[in-house]
Motif scaffolding. Structure first.
Motif, PDB file in Angstrom:
ATOM      1  N   ASN A 287       0.809  -1.221   0.000  1.00 60.62           N
ATOM      2  CA  ASN A 287       0.000   0.000   0.000  1.00 60.62           C
ATOM      3  C   ASN A 287       0.842   1.271   0.000  1.00 60.62           C
ATOM      4  N   ASP A 288       2.160   1.130   0.102  1.00 59.20           N
ATOM      5  CA  ASP A 288       3.038   2.298   0.088  1.00 59.20           C
ATOM      6  C   ASP A 288       3.156   2.858  -1.328  1.00 59.20           C
TER       7      ASP A 288
ATOM      8  N   GLU B  91      -7.944   8.319   0.644  1.00 61.35           N
ATOM      9  CA  GLU B  91      -8.142   6.901   0.279  1.00 61.35           C
ATOM     10  C   GLU B  91      -6.841   6.123   0.382  1.00 61.35           C
TER      11      GLU B  91
ATOM     12  N   THR C 171      -4.109   6.922   2.198  1.00 65.61           N
ATOM     13  CA  THR C 171      -3.602   6.858   3.574  1.00 65.61           C
ATOM     14  C   THR C 171      -4.478   6.010   4.489  1.00 65.61           C
ATOM     15  N   SER C 172      -5.704   5.733   4.070  1.00 65.90           N
ATOM     16  CA  SER C 172      -6.576   4.903   4.923  1.00 65.90           C
ATOM     17  C   SER C 172      -6.386   3.403   4.688  1.00 65.90           C
ATOM     18  N   LEU C 173      -5.587   3.043   3.714  1.00 64.43           N
ATOM     19  CA  LEU C 173      -5.357   1.622   3.441  1.00 64.43           C
ATOM     20  C   LEU C 173      -4.609   0.982   4.598  1.00 64.43           C
ATOM     21  N   ILE C 174      -4.916  -0.288   4.851  1.00 62.33           N
ATOM     22  CA  ILE C 174      -4.313  -0.991   5.975  1.00 62.33           C
ATOM     23  C   ILE C 174      -3.497  -2.165   5.429  1.00 62.33           C
ATOM     24  N   PRO C 175      -2.253  -2.324   5.807  1.00 62.35           N
ATOM     25  CA  PRO C 175      -1.488  -1.411   6.637  1.00 62.35           C
ATOM     26  C   PRO C 175      -1.135  -0.149   5.868  1.00 62.35           C
ATOM     27  N   PRO C 176      -0.972   0.956   6.616  1.00 67.32           N
ATOM     28  CA  PRO C 176      -0.682   2.246   5.952  1.00 67.32           C
ATOM     29  C   PRO C 176       0.627   2.232   5.188  1.00 67.32           C
TER      30      PRO C 176
END
Length: 65
Positions: A10-11, A58, A60-65
């Motif tokens: 997600n980075d 959207e 930054t809200s992904l997990i893991p950030p």
């Protein structure tokens, strides 16, 4: 002492080249931006800021950030 950081899926990575652009987080960001492009192009200045903010939120809200 050296520190090694392994970026997660997600980075979003900054830089140039195939490895950067092929990273899953960068591909996801491009897809989100592409989906919002028609709205962005039709929007006024204030609305464009809101669209950009929603895209950042959207990601930054992904997990893991």
């Amino acid at each position: 002492m050296s520190v090694h950081v392994i970026p997660g899926d997600n980075d979003v990575l900054f830089g140039r080249g195939f490895k950067i652009s092929a990273h899953p987080g960068n591909r996801r960001l491009r897809n989100i931006v592409q989906s919002q492009k028609p709205n962005f192009l039709a929007a006024r200045k204030k609305e464009k800021r809101e669209i950009a903010r929603r895209i950042v939120d959207e990601i930054t809200s992904l997990i893991p950030p």
